[in-house]
Structure formats: structure tokens, C-alpha cells
Design an enzyme around this catalytic site. Structure first.
Site, mmCIF file in Angstrom:
data_model
loop_
_atom_site.group_PDB
_atom_site.id
_atom_site.type_symbol
_atom_site.label_atom_id
_atom_site.label_comp_id
_atom_site.label_asym_id
_atom_site.label_seq_id
_atom_site.Cartn_x
_atom_site.Cartn_y
_atom_site.Cartn_z
ATOM 1 N N ASP A 83 0.871 -1.175 0.000
ATOM 2 C CA ASP A 83 0.000 0.000 0.000
ATOM 3 C C ASP A 83 0.909 1.225 0.000
ATOM 4 O O ASP A 83 1.742 1.390 0.891
ATOM 5 C CB ASP A 83 -0.883 -0.057 1.254
ATOM 6 C CG ASP A 83 -1.986 0.974 1.240
ATOM 7 O OD1 ASP A 83 -1.820 2.046 0.617
ATOM 8 O OD2 ASP A 83 -3.028 0.727 1.883
ATOM 9 N N ASP A 94 -3.465 7.474 -2.947
ATOM 10 C CA ASP A 94 -3.345 6.340 -2.031
ATOM 11 C C ASP A 94 -3.795 5.104 -2.823
ATOM 12 O O ASP A 94 -4.928 5.072 -3.314
ATOM 13 C CB ASP A 94 -4.262 6.630 -0.835
ATOM 14 C CG ASP A 94 -4.251 5.574 0.248
ATOM 15 O OD1 ASP A 94 -3.481 4.605 0.130
ATOM 16 O OD2 ASP A 94 -5.014 5.731 1.223
ATOM 17 N N HIS A 154 -11.828 6.232 2.459
ATOM 18 C CA HIS A 154 -11.866 7.490 3.214
ATOM 19 C C HIS A 154 -11.763 8.694 2.294
ATOM 20 O O HIS A 154 -11.170 8.603 1.211
ATOM 21 C CB HIS A 154 -10.704 7.502 4.210
ATOM 22 C CG HIS A 154 -9.404 7.035 3.603
ATOM 23 N ND1 HIS A 154 -8.490 7.893 3.043
ATOM 24 C CD2 HIS A 154 -8.907 5.779 3.389
ATOM 25 C CE1 HIS A 154 -7.486 7.197 2.548
ATOM 26 N NE2 HIS A 154 -7.706 5.903 2.724
ATOM 27 N N HIS A 162 -7.106 10.608 6.279
ATOM 28 C CA HIS A 162 -8.457 10.214 6.685
ATOM 29 C C HIS A 162 -9.213 11.483 7.054
ATOM 30 O O HIS A 162 -9.142 11.962 8.173
ATOM 31 C CB HIS A 162 -8.404 9.207 7.839
ATOM 32 C CG HIS A 162 -7.895 7.868 7.397
ATOM 33 N ND1 HIS A 162 -8.722 6.816 7.091
ATOM 34 C CD2 HIS A 162 -6.639 7.424 7.144
ATOM 35 C CE1 HIS A 162 -8.004 5.781 6.698
ATOM 36 N NE2 HIS A 162 -6.727 6.129 6.715
ATOM 37 N N GLU A 187 -11.029 1.082 -0.797
ATOM 38 C CA GLU A 187 -10.082 -0.006 -0.539
ATOM 39 C C GLU A 187 -10.731 -1.223 0.104
ATOM 40 O O GLU A 187 -10.666 -1.403 1.306
ATOM 41 C CB GLU A 187 -8.892 0.483 0.290
ATOM 42 C CG GLU A 187 -9.221 1.268 1.541
ATOM 43 C CD GLU A 187 -7.948 1.771 2.231
ATOM 44 O OE1 GLU A 187 -7.001 1.003 2.384
ATOM 45 O OE2 GLU A 187 -7.919 2.955 2.611
ATOM 46 N N GLU A 282 -6.771 -1.014 -3.871
ATOM 47 C CA GLU A 282 -7.148 0.374 -3.553
ATOM 48 C C GLU A 282 -6.848 1.319 -4.703
ATOM 49 O O GLU A 282 -5.809 1.214 -5.358
ATOM 50 C CB GLU A 282 -6.386 0.846 -2.305
ATOM 51 C CG GLU A 282 -6.715 2.295 -1.903
ATOM 52 C CD GLU A 282 -6.071 2.714 -0.588
ATOM 53 O OE1 GLU A 282 -5.025 2.128 -0.213
ATOM 54 O OE2 GLU A 282 -6.601 3.640 0.045
#
Ligand code: MN
Ligand code: MN
Length: 298
Positions: A83, A94, A154, A162, A187, A282
Site C-alpha cells: 500500500d 493512495d 476514506h 483520513h 479499498e 485500492e
């Protein structure tokens, strides 16, 4: 729209690096080598790392990064979630991929990828977050697998990973409607039919973030506090990233002081409740009237 352009730029970099990670054979490599390689690839392309690369293996779902010279080595039987995050001026991409070399676990990886693809296919302005959660859950359960209910995507904001809103991986009560001009990460995390479908906190904590800039009255610790703010802002960091300035034993001692004084938060690893293996996929995306811009699609 600078923010939009920066999201796109960060996304392109993170997406390219993720695809290189997917194509690489990591068997016999250490998690330290993975983290150093991926982070250098992000920097080489002109972005900063938005957080330390996570290399979470098997039942560890998230939040493990390499210790300095970490010798933990990938085997042919491991399921590894890699990740990674890139940021330009605090605007974050992300993204994650799961690599595995034992075909026995392919369905887990495909479950996470299919759930992510189905969520992206239905996304546009006006879609309800609870409906996205339902789609992810159904995709995963139809394969005889279980989604991790207490991990979610998020909203993203400048220097904030977040940012308050959750993109659920199961149908859940309480919902918001996706709007334009807001970036999100989706994700899905998937475990086997024997999994609990929830993660709990493990003992290891090797990802950190600034929690308060209030001085500790320890001169050396305050110096580290300033360094963290100047280099990482409120974004997560690893002990590895402090070794440009400090010897490892000093860095550990000072970081421990900062954690004890609650100036720095330490994130525990998250482990599947029944100890079952977990896969993740993700993307970062921005909804629009017609669909979605997936920033992390190269
Ligand atoms: Mn991520
Ligand atoms: Mn994320």
C-alpha cells in the site's frame, strides 16, 4: 484548479509505481527492500511519499512498514499487501496491490480487485456511500469470501489521509452522497470464508504521525518534533525516515519520548480476527457528473 491537477499528478505517479510493484517477483526480498525501492520510485518521479509504504503480510491486513534493515523476507506462500502513497503539495494518491505467488490465494486477490472495480463502475456524483458498501460486500460474498467490515476507504484532503468520511466495505447505516471536487480512496479488504471479517489491533507499532506540536520541554525531543512537522506535516512517517538526521538508537529514544508525551501517535498493525489471510486493492478517485476520475489509473 491546482488541487485537482496535483491530485492527478500524484495519482499518475502512484499508479505507475503500483503497476511496477505488481509485475515484480518479491520472493526472497525483504520488506525493507520493498519499502526502500517503492519509496525511491515515488521520489524519483517528483512526488513525496504520503506515508511509509505498508507491506502487510498474510493475516496482517494493514499498517506494517519496515523497520530499519528489517529482515522479514517474502516467501512463495505469502500474500503481501503493498500500500503506497504519493503526494504533491499535500494532495494525496493512495493505492494498493496484493501480490501472491501461490495460486491458492488468487481468489482473495481477485475478490478485492473485483470489488474495487465494481465500486468504481457505479461511482458518480449523487451515489450513496451505503450503496457502494453494499456492492463491495455482495461482490465479495458472491465469491464465498468475507469483506473486512471495520476497514474502509476514506475522504482525502490536503495533508490529511483520513479526512472524515468513510467509504464502507459493507452495507452500513448512515450514509453520505458523493460530490464533485472531493477526493476519496476506496479499498476493499477481503478474507476467506473462515475469516471473522473484522480486524483487531496487534502489538507492533511502526507507523507514526504528529498528534500535537506542543513543546515537550525536552530540547532534543522538541527538535525532532520540528523536524517531523517540517518534513511530514501531519502525514504518517516511519522510524526509517528519521535516520537521515539521527542515529537509530537516538531516533528510537526520542520517538519514544514523543509517543509517551502524546505529541506523536503510534499506529498498531491491524490483524484479521480469526488469523485468516487478507487481500486488499485500492484506488484514489474523484467523482464527476458522468462517472469517476480514478487518479491512480496510469
Ligand atoms: Mn492505502
Ligand atoms: Mn487508504
Amino acid at each position: 484548479r491546482m488541487a485537482y491537477d496535483d491530485y492527478i499528478k500524484a495519482g499518475k505517479i502512484a499508479g505507475e509505481v503500483r503497476e511496477n510493484v505488481r509485475k515484480t517477483d518479491w520472493v526472497g526480498k525483504t520488506v525493507y527492500e520493498i519499502c526502500e525501492y517503492v519509496e525511491s520510485e515515488i521520489r524519483k518521479r517528483g512526488a513525496k511519499c504520503a506515508f511509509p509504504v505498508n507491506t502487510s503480510i498474510n493475516e496482517v491486513a494493514a499498517h506494517y512498514t519496515a523497520e530499519p534493515n528489517d529482515e522479514l523476507t517474502i516467501t512463495e506462500d505469502d500474500l503481501v499487501k503493498i500500500d503506497l502513497g504519493a503526494q504533491i503539495d499535500g494532495y494525496i494518491a493512495d493505492t494498493a496491490v496484493t501480490v501472491c505467488y501461490n495460486p491458492q490465494y488468487d481468489t482473495l486477490v481477485q475478490g478485492a480487485e473485483s470489488a474495487l472495480n465494481n465500486a468504481m463502475s457505479m461511482m458518480k456524483v449523487g451515489v450513496k456511500s451505503s450503496d457502494v458498501g453494499r456492492t463491495i460486500e455482495k461482490t465479495i460474498k458472491d465469491l464465498g469470501l468475507i469483506p473486512i467490515g471495520n476497514l474502509s476507504g476514506h475522504s482525502l484532503e490536503q495533508y490529511t489521509i483520513h479526512a472524515g468520511r468513510s467509504v464502507p466495505n459493507i452495507w452500513s447505516i448512515g450514509s453520505f452522497t458523493f460530490q464533485e471536487e472531493q477526493a476519496f480512496a476506496c479499498e476493499p479488504f477481503v478474507t476467506t470464508g473462515e475469516g471473522l471479517g473484522f480486524v483487531h489491533e496487534g502489538k507492533v507499532k511502526n507507523i507514526f504521525a504528529l498528534a500535537s506540536r506542543k513543546k515537550t520541554k525536552d530540547k532534543e525531543a522538541d527538535e525532532m518534533l520540528d523536524y517531523i512537522w517540517n518534513n511530514f506535516n501531519l502525514l504518517p512517517f516511519a522510524l526509517r525516515w528519521l535516520l537521515e538526521k539521527w542515529e537509530e538508537k537516538d531516533a528510537r529514544r526520542l520517538l519514544e519520548i514523543l509517543v509517551k508525551k502524546k505529541a506523536v501517535h503510534a499506529y498498531p498493525v491491524l490483524v484479521e480476527g480469526n488469523g485468516e489471510r487478507v487481500a486488499q486493492a485500492e484506488h484514489t478517485f474523484i467523482p464527476n457528473e458522468n462517472g469517476v476520475t480514478i487518479t491512480t489509473n496510469p
